[in-house]
Design an enzyme around this catalytic site. Structure first.
Site, PDB file in Angstrom:
ATOM      1  N   ILE A  14       1.055  -1.089  -0.308  1.00  0.00           N
ATOM      2  CA  ILE A  14      -0.103   0.152  -0.082  1.00  0.00           C
ATOM      3  C   ILE A  14       1.294   1.633   0.143  1.00  0.00           C
ATOM      4  CG2 ILE A  14      -1.853   1.145   1.413  1.00  0.00           C
ATOM      5  CD1 ILE A  14      -2.577  -1.489   2.657  1.00  0.00           C
ATOM      6  N   GLY A  15       1.674   1.246   0.246  1.00  0.00           N
ATOM      7  CA  GLY A  15       2.558   2.959   0.992  1.00  0.00           C
ATOM      8  C   GLY A  15       3.907   2.370   1.975  1.00  0.00           C
ATOM      9  N   GLY A  17       6.161   4.696   4.552  1.00  0.00           N
ATOM     10  CA  GLY A  17       6.336   5.744   5.977  1.00  0.00           C
ATOM     11  C   GLY A  17       7.497   5.515   6.386  1.00  0.00           C
ATOM     12  N   SER A  18       7.082   6.154   7.769  1.00  0.00           N
ATOM     13  CA  SER A  18       8.513   6.778   8.094  1.00  0.00           C
ATOM     14  C   SER A  18       9.001   5.597   8.914  1.00  0.00           C
ATOM     15  CB  SER A  18       8.073   8.446   9.351  1.00  0.00           C
ATOM     16  OG  SER A  18       6.762   7.797   9.460  1.00  0.00           O
ATOM     17  N   TYR A  19       8.468   4.534   9.628  1.00  0.00           N
ATOM     18  CA  TYR A  19       7.703   3.480  10.425  1.00  0.00           C
ATOM     19  C   TYR A  19       8.277   2.292   9.815  1.00  0.00           C
ATOM     20  CZ  TYR A  19       8.662   7.291  13.801  1.00  0.00           C
ATOM     21  OH  TYR A  19       8.944   8.069  14.420  1.00  0.00           O
ATOM     22  N   GLY A  20       8.338   2.138   8.064  1.00  0.00           N
ATOM     23  CA  GLY A  20       8.271   0.626   7.167  1.00  0.00           C
ATOM     24  C   GLY A  20       6.750   0.970   6.392  1.00  0.00           C
ATOM     25  N   CYS A  22       3.934  -0.928   4.655  1.00  0.00           N
ATOM     26  CA  CYS A  22       2.031  -1.701   4.442  1.00  0.00           C
ATOM     27  C   CYS A  22       1.920  -2.176   3.459  1.00  0.00           C
ATOM     28  CB  CYS A  22       1.291  -0.331   5.253  1.00  0.00           C
ATOM     29  SG  CYS A  22       0.710   0.206   6.158  1.00  0.00           S
ATOM     30  N   LYS A  37       1.495  -4.051   9.124  1.00  0.00           N
ATOM     31  CA  LYS A  37       2.909  -3.410   8.865  1.00  0.00           C
ATOM     32  C   LYS A  37       4.063  -4.311   8.853  1.00  0.00           C
ATOM     33  CE  LYS A  37       3.062   1.701  10.035  1.00  0.00           C
ATOM     34  NZ  LYS A  37       2.284   2.895  10.643  1.00  0.00           N
ATOM     35  N   ASP A 140       0.386  11.710  16.997  1.00  0.00           N
ATOM     36  CA  ASP A 140       0.035  12.546  15.875  1.00  0.00           C
ATOM     37  C   ASP A 140      -1.240  11.899  15.087  1.00  0.00           C
ATOM     38  OD1 ASP A 140       1.702  12.812  13.794  1.00  0.00           O
ATOM     39  OD2 ASP A 140       2.660  10.265  12.675  1.00  0.00           O
TER      40      ASP A 140
HETATM   41  P1  ADP Z   1       2.496   7.129   7.706  1.00  0.00           P
HETATM   42  O1  ADP Z   1       3.845   7.349   7.795  1.00  0.00           O
HETATM   43  O2  ADP Z   1       2.360   7.751   5.565  1.00  0.00           O
HETATM   44  O3  ADP Z   1       1.480   7.187   7.881  1.00  0.00           O
HETATM   45  P2  ADP Z   1       2.138   4.276   7.210  1.00  0.00           P
HETATM   46  O4  ADP Z   1       3.329   2.748   7.067  1.00  0.00           O
HETATM   47  O5  ADP Z   1       1.242   4.357   8.206  1.00  0.00           O
HETATM   48  O6  ADP Z   1       2.670   5.458   6.807  1.00  0.00           O
HETATM   49  O7  ADP Z   1       1.054   3.837   6.028  1.00  0.00           O
HETATM   50  C1  ADP Z   1       1.245   3.854   4.580  1.00  0.00           C
HETATM   51  C2  ADP Z   1       0.805   3.598   3.702  1.00  0.00           C
HETATM   52  O8  ADP Z   1      -0.731   2.705   3.924  1.00  0.00           O
HETATM   53  C3  ADP Z   1      -0.170   5.141   3.619  1.00  0.00           C
HETATM   54  O9  ADP Z   1      -0.532   5.388   2.228  1.00  0.00           O
HETATM   55  C4  ADP Z   1      -1.545   4.504   4.457  1.00  0.00           C
HETATM   56  O10 ADP Z   1      -2.129   5.292   4.306  1.00  0.00           O
HETATM   57  C5  ADP Z   1      -1.980   3.540   4.247  1.00  0.00           C
HETATM   58  N1  ADP Z   1      -2.248   2.431   5.618  1.00  0.00           N
HETATM   59  C6  ADP Z   1      -1.874   2.339   7.134  1.00  0.00           C
HETATM   60  N2  ADP Z   1      -2.593   1.921   7.684  1.00  0.00           N
HETATM   61  C7  ADP Z   1      -3.474   0.911   6.497  1.00  0.00           C
HETATM   62  C8  ADP Z   1      -5.041   0.083   6.967  1.00  0.00           C
HETATM   63  N3  ADP Z   1      -5.088  -0.327   7.933  1.00  0.00           N
HETATM   64  N4  ADP Z   1      -5.840   0.218   6.131  1.00  0.00           N
HETATM   65  C9  ADP Z   1      -5.941   0.538   4.905  1.00  0.00           C
HETATM   66  N5  ADP Z   1      -4.320   1.478   4.389  1.00  0.00           N
HETATM   67  C10 ADP Z   1      -3.012   1.234   5.602  1.00  0.00           C
HETATM   68 MG    MG Z   2       0.553   5.857   9.147  1.00  0.00          MG
END
Ligand code: ADP
Ligand code: MG
Length: 278
Positions: A14-15, A17-20, A22, A37, A140
């Site tokens: 999915i994407g 982020g700063s900690y890993g 998803c 995550k 946050d």
């Molecule tokens: P960030 O530091 O950008 O918040 P995350 O790792 O939390 O990084 O999220 C990465 C991506 O995954 C983001 O696009 C976020 O919207 C998506 N995401 C995080 N948690 C969920 C979830 N439970 N369901 C769907 N999408 C998620």
């Molecule tokens: Mg996030």
């Protein structure tokens, strides 16, 4: 029973982020769609690892229809990676929604904003007033961490950096969060508390209405000055005075005048909008 990585199948990333990272996953035994995550703890100090463990344990305890549900965690020692498995939020996040409005030149509906206000408040109530434990601060709150489900109900997520209040003192001045939503007490190097979450919620509601944060600047010093001053333009005029009133209360510079979650829920403007059955 202990679950393993083999119990799940990765669908897509999915994407990051700063900690890993998803990833969207499928639980093999029943096909349930979830996310995990992935976080590499290989570079973490013992203290950080302990904090991560306590954070994950906290996630497990937070149960509210308005908080992203935690399911499981798997530790892969070979790759020093922890996988935190949680509910998949299909409806996207509020940051995406704000960007869409900006692009289209439209505004979000006032009723929708009230719904967000109520549900984020109820999610925070769960964290701030835990019955058998210390308060959990979100730390946050921002549109990117508020997800929506298929019925456009709130799912507050990313307590990734939330800490037990008890541990707070040793990290009192650690700066965590989005600078635009930083509270005056944080700007003044005082410690983060429950009401700092209320401030961030006020900033987020403001942004949902105005499509920009209440305090903006091109550098930190200027931003700090504006936040300390606490002056901002009214939300766009077509939004009601009721919404404006509540939003302004959350953005009180003086912490003692800013309502706690309990006080917010007791405000008639909020109380009258609470769901009938909780
Ligand atoms: P960030 O530091 O950008 O918040 P995350 O790792 O939390 O990084 O999220 C990465 C991506 O995954 C983001 O696009 C976020 O919207 C998506 N995401 C995080 N948690 C969920 C979830 N439970 N369901 C769907 N999408 C998620
Ligand atoms: Mg996030």
């Amino acid at each position: 029973m202990q679950t393993t990585l083999d119990d799940y199948e990765v669908i897509e990333t999915i994407g990051t982020g700063s900690y890993g990272t998803c990833k969207k996953i499928r639980r093999r035994r029943d096909g349930l769609i979830l996310v995990w995550k992935e976080m590499d703890y290989g570079m973490m100090t013992e203290t950080e690892k302990q904090m991560l463990v306590s954070e994950v344990n906290l996630l497990r305890e937070l149960k509210s229809p308005y908080i992203v549900r935690y399911y499981d965690r798997i530790i892969d020692r070979t790759n020093t990676t922890i996988f935190i498995i949680m509910e998949y939020c299909k409806g996207g996040d509020l940051a995406t929604l704000i960007n869409k409005c900006k692009k289209e030149g439209s505004y979000l509906d006032e009723n929708f904003i009230w719904k967000i206000l109520i549900q984020v408040t109820l999610a925070l109530k769960e964290c701030h007033e835990r019955k058998n434990g210390k308060a959990v601060l979100h730390r946050d709150l921002k549109p990117a961490n508020v997800f929506l489900d298929t019925d456009k109900n709130v799912k507050l997520g990313d307590f990734g950096l939330a800490r037990v209040l008890h541990h707070e003192t040793s990290f009192a001045n650690t700066f965590v969060g989005t600078p635009f939503y930083m509270s005056p007490e944080l700007v003044n190097n005082m410690s983060y508390n429950e009401k700092s979450d209320v401030w961030s919620m006020g900033c987020m509601l403001y942004e949902l209405c105005a499509l920009r944060p209440p305090f903006v600047a091109s550098n930190q010093a200027e931003l700090n000055r504006k936040i300390r001053l606490g002056e901002f333009a009214r939300i766009p005029l077509h939004f009601s005075d009721d919404l404006n009133t509540i939003q302004k209360k959350m953005l009180q510079v003086d912490v003692s005048k800013r309502p706690s979650i309990t006080e917010l829920l007791a405000e008639p403007l909020v109380a009258s909008r609470l769901p009938k059955v909780e």
